[in-house]
Design a protein around this motif. Structure first.
Motif, PDB file in Angstrom:
ATOM      1  N   LYS A 111     139.748  38.462  77.764  1.00 41.04           N
ATOM      2  CA  LYS A 111     139.010  39.007  76.626  1.00 41.04           C
ATOM      3  C   LYS A 111     138.973  40.517  76.812  1.00 41.04           C
ATOM      4  O   LYS A 111     138.454  41.018  77.809  1.00 41.04           O
ATOM      5  CB  LYS A 111     137.591  38.448  76.542  1.00 41.04           C
ATOM      6  CG  LYS A 111     136.849  38.909  75.283  1.00 41.04           C
ATOM      7  CD  LYS A 111     135.411  38.430  75.249  1.00 41.04           C
ATOM      8  CE  LYS A 111     135.352  36.944  75.016  1.00 41.04           C
ATOM      9  NZ  LYS A 111     133.945  36.472  74.891  1.00 41.04           N
ATOM     10  N   SER A 115     138.600  45.571  71.740  1.00 41.92           N
ATOM     11  CA  SER A 115     139.652  45.878  70.780  1.00 41.92           C
ATOM     12  C   SER A 115     139.044  46.278  69.448  1.00 41.92           C
ATOM     13  O   SER A 115     138.816  45.445  68.580  1.00 41.92           O
ATOM     14  CB  SER A 115     140.552  44.658  70.599  1.00 41.92           C
ATOM     15  OG  SER A 115     141.464  44.885  69.571  1.00 41.92           O
ATOM     16  N   ARG A 118     144.041  47.959  68.052  1.00 44.26           N
ATOM     17  CA  ARG A 118     144.734  46.667  68.015  1.00 44.26           C
ATOM     18  C   ARG A 118     146.256  46.775  68.001  1.00 44.26           C
ATOM     19  O   ARG A 118     146.913  45.999  68.693  1.00 44.26           O
ATOM     20  CB  ARG A 118     144.225  45.820  66.851  1.00 44.26           C
ATOM     21  CG  ARG A 118     142.832  45.315  67.167  1.00 44.26           C
ATOM     22  CD  ARG A 118     142.335  44.272  66.241  1.00 44.26           C
ATOM     23  NE  ARG A 118     140.991  43.922  66.708  1.00 44.26           N
ATOM     24  CZ  ARG A 118     140.049  43.405  65.966  1.00 44.26           C
ATOM     25  NH1 ARG A 118     140.301  43.140  64.699  1.00 44.26           N
ATOM     26  NH2 ARG A 118     138.872  43.131  66.465  1.00 44.26           N
ATOM     27  N   VAL A 153     147.695  36.067  71.070  1.00 45.11           N
ATOM     28  CA  VAL A 153     146.286  36.296  70.751  1.00 45.11           C
ATOM     29  C   VAL A 153     145.747  34.960  70.266  1.00 45.11           C
ATOM     30  O   VAL A 153     146.265  34.389  69.310  1.00 45.11           O
ATOM     31  CB  VAL A 153     146.116  37.394  69.680  1.00 45.11           C
ATOM     32  CG1 VAL A 153     144.662  37.501  69.247  1.00 45.11           C
ATOM     33  CG2 VAL A 153     146.616  38.739  70.215  1.00 45.11           C
ATOM     34  N   ILE A 198     140.287  36.392  67.656  1.00 42.17           N
ATOM     35  CA  ILE A 198     140.000  37.776  67.256  1.00 42.17           C
ATOM     36  C   ILE A 198     138.549  37.844  66.825  1.00 42.17           C
ATOM     37  O   ILE A 198     138.102  37.079  65.970  1.00 42.17           O
ATOM     38  CB  ILE A 198     140.905  38.220  66.080  1.00 42.17           C
ATOM     39  CG1 ILE A 198     142.371  38.158  66.484  1.00 42.17           C
ATOM     40  CG2 ILE A 198     140.524  39.629  65.624  1.00 42.17           C
ATOM     41  CD1 ILE A 198     143.340  38.507  65.365  1.00 42.17           C
ATOM     42  N   LEU A 222     139.514  40.877  71.477  1.00 41.95           N
ATOM     43  CA  LEU A 222     140.592  39.900  71.325  1.00 41.95           C
ATOM     44  C   LEU A 222     140.606  39.032  72.577  1.00 41.95           C
ATOM     45  O   LEU A 222     140.303  39.525  73.666  1.00 41.95           O
ATOM     46  CB  LEU A 222     141.966  40.574  71.250  1.00 41.95           C
ATOM     47  CG  LEU A 222     142.311  41.489  70.103  1.00 41.95           C
ATOM     48  CD1 LEU A 222     143.658  42.158  70.370  1.00 41.95           C
ATOM     49  CD2 LEU A 222     142.372  40.715  68.810  1.00 41.95           C
TER      50      LEU A 222
END
Length: 162
Positions: A92, A95, A100, A114, A117, A122
């Motif tokens: 984790k 972001s 990003r 990913v 989100i 992220l």
């Protein structure tokens, strides 16, 4: 010479086996770098994959001590053969929307994914050898790693050898 060893241990799937195996390492002063445990191809048996360090003599002692445990069926030093070893990590990372694209570039380069989100973070999933995961973590560290979870190494000998 001290080297890293990946050991596969086939055990009866019984309560307390993991504790007895890990206790053996602790009592003898051997460190477990990584341990994974799960069902094997045979019903009633589990496979443990342990990564540890030591010289060949240390590994021989570990093997002899493991065979003294009642629920241990087979011990194999996988690292003496060509092997496939993989680990999974969930990372984790902070972001903000402006960061990003940079982070997604790292994710793409490592063929990671990913998997979540959030507004300011992220969660990245990466699978590979430990060195790949270490490298990805180092590249993501400047963004701020909030949480990290690694599975530990699981491995098999390549080809037809069992």
């Amino acid at each position: 010479m001290i080297t890293k060893h990946t050991i596969s241990i086939l055990v009866n799937n019984q309560p307390g086996v993991l504790q007895r195996v890990s206790g053996l390492f602790g009592r003898r002063g051997y460190n477990i770098e990584s341990i994974t445990v799960g069902e094997s191809e045979e019903v009633g048996l589990s496979r443990m994959v342990i990564v540890t360090e030591g010289d060949d003599n240390t590994l021989e002692q570990i093997s002899k001590q493991l065979y003294k445990l009642i629920d241990v069926i087979k011990v194999i030093d996988l690292s003496k053969n060509p092997m496939v070893a993989r680990e999974l990590a969930l990372i984790k990372v902070n972001s903000e929307p402006a960061q990003r694209p940079e982070i997604l570039g790292i994710v793409e380069t490592f063929r990671a994914a990913v998997v979540d989100i959030g507004p300011s973070s992220l969660i990245v999933q990466t699978i590979g050898d430990s060195e790949k995961i270490d490298a990805m973590i180092e590249l993501l560290r400047p963004y701020g790693i909030r949480e990290l979870s690694r599975t530990g190494v699981t491995a098999m000998i390549r080809g037809a050898i069992k």
